[in-house]
Design a protein around this motif. Structure first.
Motif, PDB file in Angstrom:
ATOM      1  N   GLY A 136      -0.053  -6.978  -9.485  1.00 14.72           N
ATOM      2  CA  GLY A 136      -0.192  -7.295  -8.197  1.00 14.72           C
ATOM      3  C   GLY A 136      -0.200  -8.788  -8.653  1.00 14.72           C
ATOM      4  N   LEU A 198      -8.049  -1.521  -6.044  1.00 18.64           N
ATOM      5  CA  LEU A 198      -7.099  -1.172  -5.117  1.00 18.64           C
ATOM      6  C   LEU A 198      -6.864  -1.898  -3.545  1.00 18.64           C
ATOM      7  CD1 LEU A 198      -7.368   2.773  -5.289  1.00 18.64           C
ATOM      8  CD2 LEU A 198      -5.473   1.315  -6.493  1.00 18.64           C
ATOM      9  N   SER A 201      -5.565  -5.016  -4.922  1.00 18.36           N
ATOM     10  CA  SER A 201      -3.862  -5.079  -5.950  1.00 18.36           C
ATOM     11  C   SER A 201      -3.090  -4.914  -4.509  1.00 18.36           C
ATOM     12  CB  SER A 201      -3.848  -4.114  -6.457  1.00 18.36           C
ATOM     13  OG  SER A 201      -4.850  -3.381  -7.375  1.00 18.36           O
ATOM     14  N   SER A 202      -4.120  -4.349  -3.069  1.00 24.04           N
ATOM     15  CA  SER A 202      -2.649  -4.294  -2.497  1.00 24.04           C
ATOM     16  C   SER A 202      -2.316  -5.946  -1.406  1.00 24.04           C
ATOM     17  CB  SER A 202      -3.575  -3.215  -1.024  1.00 24.04           C
ATOM     18  OG  SER A 202      -4.458  -3.933  -0.929  1.00 24.04           O
ATOM     19  N   THR A 206       1.077  -7.549  -0.822  1.00 23.87           N
ATOM     20  CA  THR A 206       1.089  -8.531   0.460  1.00 23.87           C
ATOM     21  C   THR A 206       1.450  -9.197   0.487  1.00 23.87           C
ATOM     22  OG1 THR A 206      -0.173  -6.773   1.103  1.00 23.87           O
ATOM     23  CG2 THR A 206       0.429  -8.028   2.840  1.00 23.87           C
TER      24      THR A 206
END
Length: 224
Positions: A136, A198, A201-202, A206
């Motif tokens: 990411g 997580l 990372s999202s 995004t």
């Protein structure tokens, strides 16, 4: 017109993170007081050594949580070297834009792999989760480098956060590791730090997607 990258206009640096102004004053203060024998390349090397300290502390935390202090110290060393190498070059007016850009960001990529990947080698986060966080971060870095080339803007912060805020977040997370522990949350095979990783990372992925679409739409109206 020449296409030589050395003759191209350097991208505009955009830095809007929360600590940017205070950090700039501190970096200028440090640059004015560093001995002349200290060079930007030495500071880049020091920053990378700090990243290695971070990874080593996480790996050794299997033996004792006290080793996490090495990781926290490593973050400080990494900040010192990574933040000051370019600042010192600009302060002394000895910039080498192409060389500095290439070396600094190449080393940064390896440093992120060591620091964030190192968390996955600790008892507190799964390695696959840590690697997702690395991916990411590097995706967002790729967007930054591409935008610097095609838009002429080198963005050093997103959502009011930059590398310094990221280090502070990781330092706080590291300090909490011995307190929270690495046990699974309600038997889901993920620790609290896995879930946090997580989530971060999202957010990074995004940001990469939304910023990429925004830049693509901006470029669609141009003819180059």
């Amino acid at each position: 017109m020449s296409s030589n990258p050395r003759q191209a206009t350097p991208p505009v640096r955009i830095q809007q993170n929360i600590l940017a102004r205070r950090e700039r004053r501190l970096l200028d203060w440090l640059c004015a007081r560093l001995p002349m024998w200290v060079t930007p390349d030495q500071l880049t090397t020091l920053g990378f050594l700090g990243a290695a300290m971070v990874a080593m502390g996480y790996m050794l935390s299997w033996l004792s949580p006290a080793w996490l202090a090495l990781s926290i110290t490593g973050y400080v060393v990494n900040w010192f070297g990574d933040s000051l190498d370019g600042s010192l070059a600009r302060w002394r007016r000895i910039e080498r834009p192409s060389y500095g850009y290439f070396v600094d960001h190449s080393v940064d990529g390896l440093a992120i792999l060591l620091m964030v990947g190192g968390i996955g080698l600790s008892p507190y986060m799964r390695f696959d989760v840590a690697l997702i966080a690395v991916i990411g971060y590097l995706l967002l870095a790729i967007h930054t480098f591409l935008a610097a080339k095609v838009v002429g803007e080198f963005r050093l912060s997103y959502m009011a956060g930059g590398p310094t805020e990221l280090r502070l977040m990781l330092i706080a997370m590291t300090a909490l590791m011995p307190v929270v522990g690495g046990a699974d949350v309600r038997g889901i095979n993920f620790s609290a730090f896995d879930l946090f990783g997580l989530l971060v990372s999202s957010i990074l992925v995004t940001l990469f997607v939304t910023q990429s679409f925004t830049t693509a739409r901006q470029l669609a109206h141009r003819r180059d």
